[in-house]
Write an enzyme that holds these catalytic residues in place. Sequence first.
Site, mmCIF file in Angstrom:
data_model
loop_
_atom_site.group_PDB
_atom_site.id
_atom_site.type_symbol
_atom_site.label_atom_id
_atom_site.label_comp_id
_atom_site.label_asym_id
_atom_site.label_seq_id
_atom_site.Cartn_x
_atom_site.Cartn_y
_atom_site.Cartn_z
ATOM 1 N N TYR A 142 34.609 33.092 -33.511
ATOM 2 C CA TYR A 142 35.152 33.557 -34.789
ATOM 3 C C TYR A 142 36.168 34.681 -34.581
ATOM 4 C CZ TYR A 142 32.027 31.245 -38.167
ATOM 5 O OH TYR A 142 31.385 30.345 -38.971
ATOM 6 N N LYS A 189 24.750 26.458 -25.435
ATOM 7 C CA LYS A 189 25.297 25.247 -24.802
ATOM 8 C C LYS A 189 25.588 25.630 -23.348
ATOM 9 C CE LYS A 189 26.840 20.980 -25.036
ATOM 10 N NZ LYS A 189 26.001 19.802 -25.330
ATOM 11 N N ASP A 221 23.000 20.971 -29.355
ATOM 12 C CA ASP A 221 22.957 19.588 -29.856
ATOM 13 C C ASP A 221 21.499 19.140 -30.034
ATOM 14 O OD1 ASP A 221 22.781 19.775 -27.094
ATOM 15 O OD2 ASP A 221 23.931 17.966 -26.667
ATOM 16 N N ASP A 245 25.979 29.592 -37.637
ATOM 17 C CA ASP A 245 26.568 29.151 -38.897
ATOM 18 C C ASP A 245 26.151 27.710 -39.179
ATOM 19 O OD1 ASP A 245 28.322 29.231 -41.157
ATOM 20 O OD2 ASP A 245 29.794 28.096 -39.991
ATOM 21 N N ASP A 249 23.039 26.153 -41.994
ATOM 22 C CA ASP A 249 23.302 25.205 -43.088
ATOM 23 C C ASP A 249 22.388 23.989 -42.945
ATOM 24 O OD1 ASP A 249 25.392 26.783 -44.115
ATOM 25 O OD2 ASP A 249 26.635 25.033 -44.540
#
Length: 372
Positions: A142, A189, A221, A245, A249
């Site tokens: 970000y 990751k 993942d 983020d 969600d």
Amino acid sequence: MKLKIAVLPGDGVGPEVTNQAVKVLKAIASEFDHTFSFKTADVGAVAIDNHNDPLPKATLSLCKSTDAILFGAIGHPKYDNDPSAKVRPEQGLLKLRKELGLFANIRPVQAYKSLLDKSPLKKAIIDGVDISIYRELTGGIYFGTKTVSDDGNTASDLCQYTRKEIERIAHLAFKAAGARRNKVTLVDKANVLESSRLWRKVVTEIAEDYKDVKLEFLFVDNAAMQMILNPKQFDVILTENMFGDIISDEASVIGGSIGLLASASVGEKYAMFEPIHGSYPQAEGKGIANPIASILSAAMLLDHFGLNNEAELIRIAVDKSLKLQITTPDINANFDSITTTNVGDFVEDFIFNPKDSNRNFKNIHLGQSTII
Ligand code: IPM
Ligand code: MG
């Protein structure tokens, strides 16, 4: 207690839901003899319209002069559909997080008993879920250097983390796990990204200080899959900015609506409380936005200042509203006459009369004849 609270309603449904949270905080102040003062300022698309700046100086200095910030939502379709826009509402939120050093974003996720049927996930999978997501908020992709080539055909966003950035949120996550079910899952990751390998290394070292807490690793993942396969395995999830983020969600599906998920963004000096949902522009002004995420963010604000009984009362009120189906259409399409304000009124009313909560609220306040 005296608290100065900056209110940044922002865009879309932000003002509507924030109004309900402020109403609830005022009820708490009056019931528990606190003095909360509120000052409102522009942020996001509305701030671009009014001041040409998504985070005007006056807004930032207001935030720096208050004890806590209550944030609504940010974003507007006119920017979403225009990739060439130089100034974007989201920049206001990102700058605010960075300027205030709000490095830890805490997002609690739970399956409410009364809403187990509302999730697209099976009851047996979600019943009992109680997760606290610790999302790093001021670093990573970000905030890394962004480039676009002169011909506009190549672009990049750098994902960079320092040891210090990882350490400070990791300590918070381990402490939180110690007071919960003693488990931290680091989502990364690390099979591909160097920054993720740094996360693993630093977090593994920190885990040594918290012997009672079990540390597990999951590639993002796989974590995305586990979140819907077996979310009960999670206690505290610790992760970097962008993975947090996305995962949060996804996790909101467990609760039945993203309109229920609150969050606290904390740093060394400042603290901001915001629903995780966006500005939901399609719903603006229609009275259908769920104010619960904002109201529960206000409860997290109270917890932050040690006002745990006050926060608990709000949570009980919310629970009750869900049980009585005093909910906006995202949760209960059959009760679409129940508006954003109605939900806020119920929670306010419950705070004033917690013992009297079994009365026919709907008859009294919504003018309906339904007997509950
Ligand atoms: C969130 C939001 C923000 C984010 C956007 C609005 C910039 O999605 O708080 O989760 O990506 O952090
Ligand atoms: Mg988000």
